[in-house]
Enzyme design. Structure first.
Site, PDB file in Angstrom:
ATOM      1  CG  LEU A  92     -91.260  16.784 -21.933  1.00 21.36           C
ATOM      2  CD1 LEU A  92     -91.929  15.559 -22.543  1.00 21.36           C
ATOM      3  CD2 LEU A  92     -91.584  16.865 -20.459  1.00 21.36           C
ATOM      4  CG  ASP A  93     -85.197  17.737 -17.892  1.00 24.63           C
ATOM      5  OD1 ASP A  93     -84.939  18.768 -18.550  1.00 24.63           O
ATOM      6  OD2 ASP A  93     -85.356  17.732 -16.658  1.00 24.63           O
ATOM      7  N   PRO A  94     -84.216  14.945 -21.263  1.00 23.16           N
ATOM      8  CG  PRO A  94     -82.048  15.076 -22.117  1.00 23.16           C
ATOM      9  CD  PRO A  94     -82.991  15.754 -21.160  1.00 23.16           C
ATOM     10  CG  ASN A  95     -84.317  12.059 -16.955  1.00 21.53           C
ATOM     11  OD1 ASN A  95     -84.933  13.083 -17.251  1.00 21.53           O
ATOM     12  ND2 ASN A  95     -83.828  11.850 -15.752  1.00 21.53           N
ATOM     13  CB  VAL A  96     -88.977  13.676 -18.777  1.00 25.91           C
ATOM     14  CG1 VAL A  96     -90.485  13.761 -18.561  1.00 25.91           C
ATOM     15  CG2 VAL A  96     -88.229  14.043 -17.499  1.00 25.91           C
TER      16      VAL A  96
END
EC number: 5.4.99.25
Length: 302
Positions: free
Chosen positions: A37-41
């Site tokens: 998962l991307d950091p901002n997700v």
């Protein structure tokens, strides 16, 4: 300590950060996640512990569900809210709900996507984000993904403003870039766009409501009750056929023995999970490629 921990990943941390934190909290070495998962997700991040690290590859292909937000009127370098704004266009008309829903229908099914430059996809042995950080644009291979469901969550009938944002829910196949989907939605509505928010609400059968925070893991580690949070391997591999073996056969399986393929598995296409009468997962077996009626070990959970 063996099993799958369902973590509610917080925003601001990478999936690797979460694995490292769990490893420190629990004091075990074998820890791995089942899909970045991307950091901002934020949202569902299944983490495999101990013997369960051997089944990670069988969980990564699960269908994913997300709830997110598209913002029309601005495009970014990363296709999400973290990037630099690279295009701006005032939303100069009223957008009807029916128009958005028509775009959603057009994007449901098999679609082609080009991975964003800020992604971990490799080209010539190098990750795309490494090229992007160096200011180098490279040709990216397209990939076919499947959008099973795409639903508008916003209840408004009309959308007006210099920028317009609306929330959606998407159920999609492994490898789908939801931020790229957000950009495509904007393009089809005639405006630059980016994904302004995203949360993964499900990964296969694992739901956000069943996930725990890192703070909860830390509390459980302190009072010695982490095991109660873990999903057993047998349950995590719910989607695979099961074959119950005796304790005597289980001892042979531990040593990687070949086994006779039972009649009900003759049409087997893929792995079968061998379990004891107590439902302990022992191994994954597949048909032997050269010996009819025989199956061989694929993964043994020693």
């Amino acid at each position: 300590m063996d099993g799958v921990l369902l973590l509610n990943k917080p925003k601001g941390m990478t999936s690797h950060d979460c694995v490292a934190k769990v490893r420190r909290l629990l004091g075990i070495k074998k820890v791995g996640h089942t899909g970045t998962l991307d950091p901002n997700v934020s949202g569902v991040l299944p983490i495999c512990l101990g013997k369960a690290t051997r089944i990670a590859e069988f969980l990564t292909g699960a269908t994913k569900t997300y709830e997110g937000e598209v913002t029309l009127g601005a495009a970014t370098s990363t296709e999400d809210a973290d990037g630099d704004i690279i295009a701006v266009q005032t939303v100069d008309r009223t957008i009807a709900r029916a128009e958005i829903e028509a775009v959603f229908r057009s994007l449901t099914g098999d679609i082609e996507q080009t991975p964003p430059m800020y992604s971990a996809v490799k080209v010539n042995g190098k990750k795309l984000y490494e090229y992007a950080r160096a200011g180098i644009e490279v040709e990216r291979p397209t990939r076919r993904v499947t959008i099973y469901e795409l639903e508008l969550l916003d209840e408004r009938e009309q959308f007006v403003g210099e920028t317009v944002s609306f929330r959606f829910r998407v159920m999609c196949s492994k490898g789908t870039y939801v931020r790229t989907l957000a950009v495509t939605i904007g393009e089809r509505l005639g405006y630059p766009a980016h994904m302004s928010d995203l949360i993964r609400t499900a990964s296969g059968p694992f739901q956000l409501a069943d996930c725990v925070t890192l703070e909860e893991v830390e509390r459980r580690a302190a009072d010695g009750t982490v095991d109660a949070l873990l999903i057993p391997i047998e349950q995590a591999l719910f989607h695979l056929p099961k074959y119950e073996i005796s304790d005597k056969v289980a001892e042979k399986v531990k040593n990687g023995a070949l086994l006779r393929l039972p009649a009900f598995l003759q049409e087997l296409d893929g792995p079968v999970l061998l379990v004891t009468p107590e439902r302990e997962a022992m191994a994954l077996y597949v048909k032997h490629p050269a010996r009819p009626g025989v199956m061989k070990p694929l993964k043994v959970f020693r």
